[in-house]
Every structure is written in C-alpha cells, then in structure tokens.
Design a protein around this motif. Sequence first.
Motif, PDB file in Angstrom:
ATOM      1  N   ALA A 232      87.658  23.283  38.533  1.00  0.00           N
ATOM      2  CA  ALA A 232      88.325  24.207  37.612  1.00  0.00           C
ATOM      3  C   ALA A 232      89.167  25.234  38.357  1.00  0.00           C
ATOM      4  CB  ALA A 232      87.294  24.908  36.736  1.00  0.00           C
TER       5      ALA A 232
ATOM      6  N   VAL B 194      93.934  19.615  34.474  1.00  0.00           N
ATOM      7  CA  VAL B 194      92.633  20.274  34.557  1.00  0.00           C
ATOM      8  C   VAL B 194      92.324  21.085  33.298  1.00  0.00           C
ATOM      9  CG1 VAL B 194      93.549  22.312  35.778  1.00  0.00           C
ATOM     10  CG2 VAL B 194      91.139  21.675  36.045  1.00  0.00           C
ATOM     11  N   ARG B 195      93.308  21.779  32.748  1.00  0.00           N
ATOM     12  CA  ARG B 195      93.058  22.571  31.547  1.00  0.00           C
ATOM     13  C   ARG B 195      92.755  21.672  30.347  1.00  0.00           C
ATOM     14  NH1 ARG B 195      94.662  27.947  32.166  1.00  0.00           N
ATOM     15  NH2 ARG B 195      95.726  28.361  34.141  1.00  0.00           N
TER      16      ARG B 195
ATOM     17  N   PHE C 185      89.114  20.075  30.660  1.00  0.00           N
ATOM     18  CA  PHE C 185      88.006  20.984  30.371  1.00  0.00           C
ATOM     19  C   PHE C 185      87.994  21.421  28.908  1.00  0.00           C
ATOM     20  CE2 PHE C 185      87.581  21.068  34.879  1.00  0.00           C
ATOM     21  CZ  PHE C 185      86.322  21.577  35.166  1.00  0.00           C
TER      22      PHE C 185
ATOM     23  N   PRO D 290      83.322  27.149  36.005  1.00  0.00           N
ATOM     24  CA  PRO D 290      83.771  25.858  35.485  1.00  0.00           C
ATOM     25  C   PRO D 290      84.617  25.999  34.227  1.00  0.00           C
ATOM     26  CG  PRO D 290      81.493  26.214  34.889  1.00  0.00           C
ATOM     27  CD  PRO D 290      81.902  27.399  35.711  1.00  0.00           C
ATOM     28  N   ASP D 291      85.639  26.836  34.304  1.00  0.00           N
ATOM     29  CA  ASP D 291      86.514  27.072  33.159  1.00  0.00           C
ATOM     30  C   ASP D 291      87.898  27.463  33.677  1.00  0.00           C
ATOM     31  OD1 ASP D 291      87.837  27.716  30.875  1.00  0.00           O
ATOM     32  OD2 ASP D 291      86.430  29.255  30.196  1.00  0.00           O
ATOM     33  N   PRO D 292      88.865  26.534  33.688  1.00  0.00           N
ATOM     34  CA  PRO D 292      90.199  26.853  34.230  1.00  0.00           C
ATOM     35  C   PRO D 292      90.967  27.876  33.411  1.00  0.00           C
ATOM     36  CG  PRO D 292      90.177  24.672  33.215  1.00  0.00           C
ATOM     37  CD  PRO D 292      88.763  25.150  33.229  1.00  0.00           C
TER      38      PRO D 292
END
Length: 567
Positions: free
Chosen positions: A220, A240-241, A244, A535-537
């Motif tokens: 992330a 990636v966004r 997630f 773990p959050d982009p």
Amino acid sequence: MTSTSLLDVENLSVGLRSNRSMTTVVSDLSFHLKQSEILAIVGESGSGKSMTAKALMGLLPAGARITGSAQFKDVDILANADRNVQAIRGTGIGMIFQEPMSALNPVLTIGLQMTEALRVHGLANQADANKRAIEMLDRVGISAPHTRLGQYPHEFSGGMRQRVMIAMTMLLEPDLIIADEPTTALDVTVQAQILDLLKEIVAETSIGMLLITHDMGVVAETADRVLVMKQGSRVEEAGVRTLFADPMAPYTKALLAAVPRLDGNLSSPSEFPDSDAPILEVRNLEKSFSKKSGFWRTQATTKALKNVSLSVQEGETLAIVGESGSGKSTLARAITRLLTVDSGRVIVNNQDFLALKGQSLRKARSDIQMIFQDPYSSLDPRFKIGRTIEEPIHIHQNIESSQARKRVDALLEQVGLTPDMADRYPHEFSGGQRQRIAISRALASSPKIIVADEPTSALDVSIQAQVLDLLLRLKKELSLTMLFISHDLAVVGKISDRVAVMRSGQILELGPTDRILLDPQHPYTIALLSAAPSPDPEREHRLRVDLPHIKDAGPLREIQSGHWVAT
C-alpha cells in the motif's frame, strides 16, 4: 513489447523437476512493467512470486523447464537464457535478495564484494570502483563509508546489510530492480527507512522495480500496481488504489481481510481474576554480555537488560515491542531461564523461579513454556513430531505411553492438525503447520504461562492470521497467560491487553494496548508508530519521526491509571 514498457512477460511457465516428475510452479503468467513504476507481486508462500524473479534472473536450479517470453530492452532474456541473462544481469537487471547475510560472502570485505561486478564487467578499475562504492554507500545512508569498505558483513546490522545490498545493486546502474522480500526480516523502523530509500531511488533514476512481498502494508505504501498470485497463476492485477478499494477475486479479498491494522479493532481487554499477586513478576532484572576483542583481548560489555521490572496478571497477554537489540528476546529467555542473569528476580506463582533447583525447578518449568520464532530450527529434524510433542509429557507428567499418545493426538487436534500427522517429520510440514506443532509442544506440559517470541513474524499474512486466532482461542479455552514478543505493532494490537515498549534494554512506556497504540506518550513509541506501514493507499501516511537518542531512561512515571512513561 510496447513503446512504454521496460519489461513485458508473456505466458511464462516454470517447471521444477522432483525425482522423475515435473512440478509446475508458475503457470502462463503475463505482466508488464514501465519505467519509473513499482509493480508489487504478492501472494502466500508457494504462490510462485520468487520463482518468477529467479526465472527472469536465470537463477533457477538445473533441470528447470521455462516456456514463454520476457522482453527486456528489445531482447527476449528467456530465449538463449544463459547468454542473454548473463549479458544483462547486474547492468540491466539487478536483484536485492531477502536475506542479505546469506547473499553476502562472510569471508570477503564489503568493499571487495561491492566492486567485484564493476571490475568483472570492465566498467572501472579498482581505484575508480572504490570511489564509486564509497559514494553509493554514502547515498544509501551508511556513515563513514571509507571505513566501512574494509569491514565484513557480520560487522553490520541487518538494516545496514540490506543498505549494502541496495548500494551494490545500484552501482551497476540497472534499468530494473527486482526486490525479493527486501524488508521481511527487518524491524518496523528499519523497514520504513529501506522502503523510503527504494522509492527515492526509483523516483530519482526513473528505473522500474518488481517488488515481491507478502506484506500488504508495504504494498500500500510503495507500489503503483499490484499483481496477485496464487499457486503459480495470476489471480488479479490492478492499480494499488483500485485493488485495495475494490478487490475482485475472492483470494485477494481474503488476503486483505487477514491483514492486521493499527486503525482496526484492537483486542478487547481480558477479564482478570481478583488477585493482588500477579502470576508473573519481574523485579529489577539486569543482564550484560561481554565480548573480548583486539590484540590485548580487551573486554567490551553490552547491557542487554537494565533494571527491568514488570508484572502480568493471570489470563492477561502482555506484549513486549521494540527494535532488534532492544532486549525483547533477552528478556523472554531470562524469564524462562534459557540464560542466566546478572541480578534480579523472576516470580512465578509466588516462587522465585531463578532460585529453584532440582525437582522444584522441574515442576515450575512445566508452568512456563516458550514458543520460538522459527519452529523449524526448534524442532529436531531426526524425530517424528509425535515423539517431539510426547517428550515434555513424559518429563512433566508420570503417565503411561498409551495415555501419552492419546494426549499427543488431542494436542494436535487442539491446534487444528490431525492425529495421523504425528508420524511425520518436521520437513513434511508447511511453515504455518510447523508453528502449530510448536504451539502443541508448548502446551504439552499444561503450562499456565506461554512466552511467545515473534511466533508469527516469518509467516504469510493469511497464515499469521490463523495462528493469531489459534492463540486467542487457546488463551480463552485454557485460561493461559501470555508474554508476546513482537516488532509488528498491528499484530500486537490484535492479541494483547497491555504493551511494554523497550529500547536499549529498558522499558520506556507501559500501558493498555489502546492507549499505547492510539495515544503514545514517549517519543520512541511515537517514532515506532510513525514507521508502521498502513495497509491503505488512500490513507494519509504518518510523517516519519526520527528515533530519539536515549542513553539511559529515567524511572517509569504513571501519567494515567495503568499508563506508565519513562522520564
């Protein structure tokens, strides 16, 4: 190959020969990578992540079968692999390995190892190579680089060795870096430094990077795109966004759901029985290590524990967190009498555990057992696991062999395994299964206290979640008390009731888990939390806080009920 791609992999398949059969470990895999892009390849152990990297680098074992293509700078590096890979290895594609100590030669100086490739490729003479090596060591944040060139790998910390590997790779100015689990074995603060360094290198040099990892927090914070693999095949690929926020594959959803989060639900405090006497108490523990060095054999002394005191109530889980070298594992081994201390006391069930001898000590040992970080090294490879689990039963409980075997079967079932597995050897199990075996062995003597030293640090995120859930269930069912050693703050948040933060052999902050993780007061705790990957982009990442210089902390002072901070 597209005009914007640095690497195009099409229909890659890898087979490994086992006895007379061929096992497919990568199946029909395709992906691309652009310049200035970081592509993360994620998945559990056995998903094919590392085999993909080794195929691209020509590092597969003899007899491996490779099909498909990998276009790099208009050359298919899988066609005529011996010649093409040799030509681009290092200068075109560089690789950073997971464990730098095993990748570095212990008998050669860092300087010789860093400059060898420059000389082999004819890019510099020794004098120029040394100059470039010094500049690169300085670039990756290693102080006194002139001196460091003459030192050996064992004289560097884990984080510094990883920096040396990065510097060695960047010396050849590759267009693509493959980083295979580059931060798995590192503390959270060192991990943050290495990830920031890798991102800076990609941004400044416009190279591409394949980041192989199972840590979704690292993904992330670092990656631009993510490729999810399972059993050798691609499951899902997305930015990636997007991945997630809206994962499509059930496997991806399960991976993300298994990730422990600092901003998620913290563990609910346990209900302790009314008692003035804790089940475990550590009083003023001191431990020093001495090392002789130099021609005159002068003795250097390192204080690993400095006047450490704490207590644990029956049924409670106290987590001990901190960097490598903070004294966490030394404290665990001191409490379980796996090493002797200089001074201090360990009180277990109102007995001075360190003063016990003979039969009294044997009986007390059954009450406090340890789970080690690496279950494979703690299990005897010569013995079937049934015998390994049965041994403490015979030592601590006077029962017949038939009853002991029934107890072994029950213990295996208790940790989610089956009785027939008792007749297998440790190498026949996965990492997660071996950790379950280690837990069952620790439970064999019916202990009241479990000391778990980094029991999940080497496990994939999904297996880690399973082991944590198992420990939480066993704690409730068996009324266990736990001392949980870890450097993973999110894991600590899931399992612990209270947290003690250690650095340089001292406790700097101690209190309820929610207060320590959500409202830290000591500068060192704040720095640790700032380094933890989220773990959050989409989440605004914490600003990195430099670790404060602390030589000797003052005594703990209670700032709120149960919340103590060193002055």
